[in-house]
Write an enzyme that holds these catalytic residues in place. Sequence first.
Site, mmCIF file in Angstrom:
data_model
loop_
_atom_site.group_PDB
_atom_site.id
_atom_site.type_symbol
_atom_site.label_atom_id
_atom_site.label_comp_id
_atom_site.label_asym_id
_atom_site.label_seq_id
_atom_site.Cartn_x
_atom_site.Cartn_y
_atom_site.Cartn_z
ATOM 1 N N LYS A 224 56.631 -11.463 -3.900
ATOM 2 C CA LYS A 224 57.133 -10.303 -3.168
ATOM 3 C C LYS A 224 57.910 -9.399 -4.121
ATOM 4 O O LYS A 224 59.054 -9.689 -4.500
ATOM 5 C CB LYS A 224 58.065 -10.722 -2.022
ATOM 6 C CG LYS A 224 58.322 -9.549 -1.090
ATOM 7 C CD LYS A 224 59.638 -9.623 -0.348
ATOM 8 C CE LYS A 224 60.769 -8.986 -1.074
ATOM 9 N NZ LYS A 224 60.675 -7.542 -1.319
ATOM 10 N N GLU B 48 68.681 -14.959 -10.998
ATOM 11 C CA GLU B 48 69.236 -14.024 -11.979
ATOM 12 C C GLU B 48 69.863 -12.903 -11.179
ATOM 13 O O GLU B 48 69.160 -12.215 -10.427
ATOM 14 C CB GLU B 48 68.146 -13.463 -12.903
ATOM 15 C CG GLU B 48 67.550 -14.476 -13.858
ATOM 16 C CD GLU B 48 68.527 -15.056 -14.867
ATOM 17 O OE1 GLU B 48 69.636 -14.507 -15.033
ATOM 18 O OE2 GLU B 48 68.191 -16.085 -15.460
ATOM 19 N N CYS C 13 70.583 -5.245 -15.687
ATOM 20 C CA CYS C 13 71.629 -6.247 -15.450
ATOM 21 C C CYS C 13 72.337 -6.595 -16.756
ATOM 22 O O CYS C 13 73.414 -7.175 -16.743
ATOM 23 C CB CYS C 13 71.078 -7.477 -14.750
ATOM 24 S SG CYS C 13 69.575 -8.061 -15.467
ATOM 25 N N GLU D 145 79.701 -4.838 -10.150
ATOM 26 C CA GLU D 145 78.549 -4.222 -10.805
ATOM 27 C C GLU D 145 78.213 -2.896 -10.124
ATOM 28 O O GLU D 145 78.015 -2.851 -8.915
ATOM 29 C CB GLU D 145 77.348 -5.160 -10.749
ATOM 30 C CG GLU D 145 76.185 -4.637 -11.557
ATOM 31 C CD GLU D 145 75.007 -5.596 -11.592
ATOM 32 O OE1 GLU D 145 74.619 -6.096 -10.519
ATOM 33 O OE2 GLU D 145 74.487 -5.847 -12.683
HETATM 34 P P1 ADP Z 1 68.978 -4.877 -5.205
HETATM 35 O O1 ADP Z 1 70.373 -4.452 -4.929
HETATM 36 O O2 ADP Z 1 68.642 -5.018 -6.648
HETATM 37 O O3 ADP Z 1 67.935 -4.147 -4.419
HETATM 38 P P2 ADP Z 1 68.396 -7.158 -3.541
HETATM 39 O O4 ADP Z 1 68.912 -8.541 -3.684
HETATM 40 O O5 ADP Z 1 68.655 -6.438 -2.269
HETATM 41 O O6 ADP Z 1 68.983 -6.390 -4.784
HETATM 42 O O7 ADP Z 1 66.835 -7.093 -3.805
HETATM 43 C C1 ADP Z 1 66.159 -7.897 -4.753
HETATM 44 C C2 ADP Z 1 64.917 -8.458 -4.115
HETATM 45 O O8 ADP Z 1 65.327 -9.326 -3.044
HETATM 46 C C3 ADP Z 1 64.011 -7.408 -3.467
HETATM 47 O O9 ADP Z 1 62.663 -7.790 -3.655
HETATM 48 C C4 ADP Z 1 64.416 -7.476 -2.019
HETATM 49 O O10 ADP Z 1 63.415 -7.019 -1.142
HETATM 50 C C5 ADP Z 1 64.664 -8.956 -1.857
HETATM 51 N N1 ADP Z 1 65.502 -9.290 -0.698
HETATM 52 C C6 ADP Z 1 66.472 -8.552 -0.133
HETATM 53 N N2 ADP Z 1 66.992 -9.197 0.952
HETATM 54 C C7 ADP Z 1 66.343 -10.378 1.050
HETATM 55 C C8 ADP Z 1 66.423 -11.495 1.939
HETATM 56 N N3 ADP Z 1 67.254 -11.520 2.964
HETATM 57 N N4 ADP Z 1 65.602 -12.528 1.728
HETATM 58 C C9 ADP Z 1 64.751 -12.531 0.680
HETATM 59 N N5 ADP Z 1 64.609 -11.519 -0.172
HETATM 60 C C10 ADP Z 1 65.395 -10.445 -0.002
#
Ligand code: ADP
Length: 477
Positions: free
Chosen positions: A171, A246, A280, A379
């Site tokens: 994903k 990470e 990062c 951050e």
């Molecule tokens: P960023 O602030 O870098 O967007 P996120 O952690 O929100 O950080 O996003 C990083 C990845 O995690 C993306 O692919 C996002 O769609 C996914 N993501 C966000 N929320 C969830 C969740 N509840 N469960 C699994 N994956 C998630």
Amino acid sequence: MTIHKNLIAGEWIGTEGVENINPSNTNDVVGVYARACAEDAKSAIAAAKAAFPAWSHSGILQRHAILKKTADEILARKDELGKLLAREEGKTLPEAIAETIRAAQIFDFFAGEVLRLSGEVLPSVRPNIGVEITREPIGVVGIITPWNFPIAIPAWKVAPALAYGNTVVFKPAELVPGCSWAIADILHRAGLPNGVLNLVIGKGSVVGQAMLNSPDLAAITFTGSTTTGKRVAATSIEHNRKFQLEMGGKNPMVVLDDADLTLAVEAAANSGFFSTGQRCTASSRLIVTEGIHDKFVAALTEKLKGLVVDDALKAGTHIGPVVDANQLKQDTDYITIGRSEGAKLAFGGETISRDNPGFYLQPTLFTEATNQMRISREEIFGPVASVIRVKDYEEALSVANDTPFGLSAGIATTSLKHATHFKRHSEAGMVMVNLPTAGVDFHVPFGGRKASSFGPREQGKYASEFYTVVKTAYVLA
Ligand code: ADP
């Protein structure tokens, strides 16, 4: 526009799509990409599970050939894929092409690793018994990636997962599906058997969450925010699943009185502001000793004045736009916070307009910051850095380590003694001496400590620690 679909069990699936918007020009639609739902995630996991027995026992030459072919195609299409990356994420075209080449190198590296798989044979402590230690694939690996490296991070997770014989549910970040779609398409055409890699483009809260909730994922590798990382950890423990995280950084770059000033300024400008500060490993805390402080600030400010913020595709652009409106708001909110905390705005701080509508922000430098301010502890993930003035090396080291994070740390100095001491005593996973904190190789371990990372290192041969499980076999002679 045609819809770029999800790949599940070797079939391209999806009827409705969402527009992928260029942050340099919000009138530019990069493409339309399908949105998976929770049911699609379940189908993808089932497909990966079904494909695992055959793929985990597949010949190493087959795996090598598919990964090599993928590397070759990515490299051959570096200009086109680099342009796609620059359009969907907003980093400059040269940065985007370099990242695309990096992705090809990663696939090439793991194509080679497939041919170097090995184990150990030892004598048992008991007579006439041999012991064999081998590494086996884990099973279905869930891969969840962020938007800031749309092709390199997917490559450094997908390539080792496949190389070591796992099947994958992947994903990507919903903001930048284009490069991930291209990787899935290339692997599919390179002959990857159906179901071995499944692509599910969709929302984290829906598709990502469905992956976290599944008992059928043997492992999850995640790069993203600390908040989501904690969720990955909690659900993985519940399902007795291996996980690798990470997350953020608040990387220090120490500049000592004896530093080569030009080199220090170049390193700070590069790792603080290039790629719009959306790395990062970006240096967001510039920890500078008194003797060089004013000269360093003056030279860095001069350097920032000369950096061109504009459309990622324009020749001459040094800094592209921020990735989207939400991130821009986060950056400008932190700029307001920094001002209200009493840091001095030495340069930038304003959003700017360009020919096309986009999310443009000046590179922003704070001075007179303390390490306790929120802008020094949290951050920001934008082109924003703060200078923290310190008395001497000892104070610099202590401030550098005084952070919840521990990904990368740098020092600019001509003193062997201080460079050596810093290398040993920095509480970061990666230490850079006279180099930017950002910018790493693909054949050596990548990862951090404290709140930055969890689990085995990524990249290089160390990747096998996460993507395989060890088996110890005892054999009576
Ligand atoms: P960023 O602030 O870098 O967007 P996120 O952690 O929100 O950080 O996003 C990083 C990845 O995690 C993306 O692919 C996002 O769609 C996914 N993501 C966000 N929320 C969830 C969740 N509840 N469960 C699994 N994956 C998630």
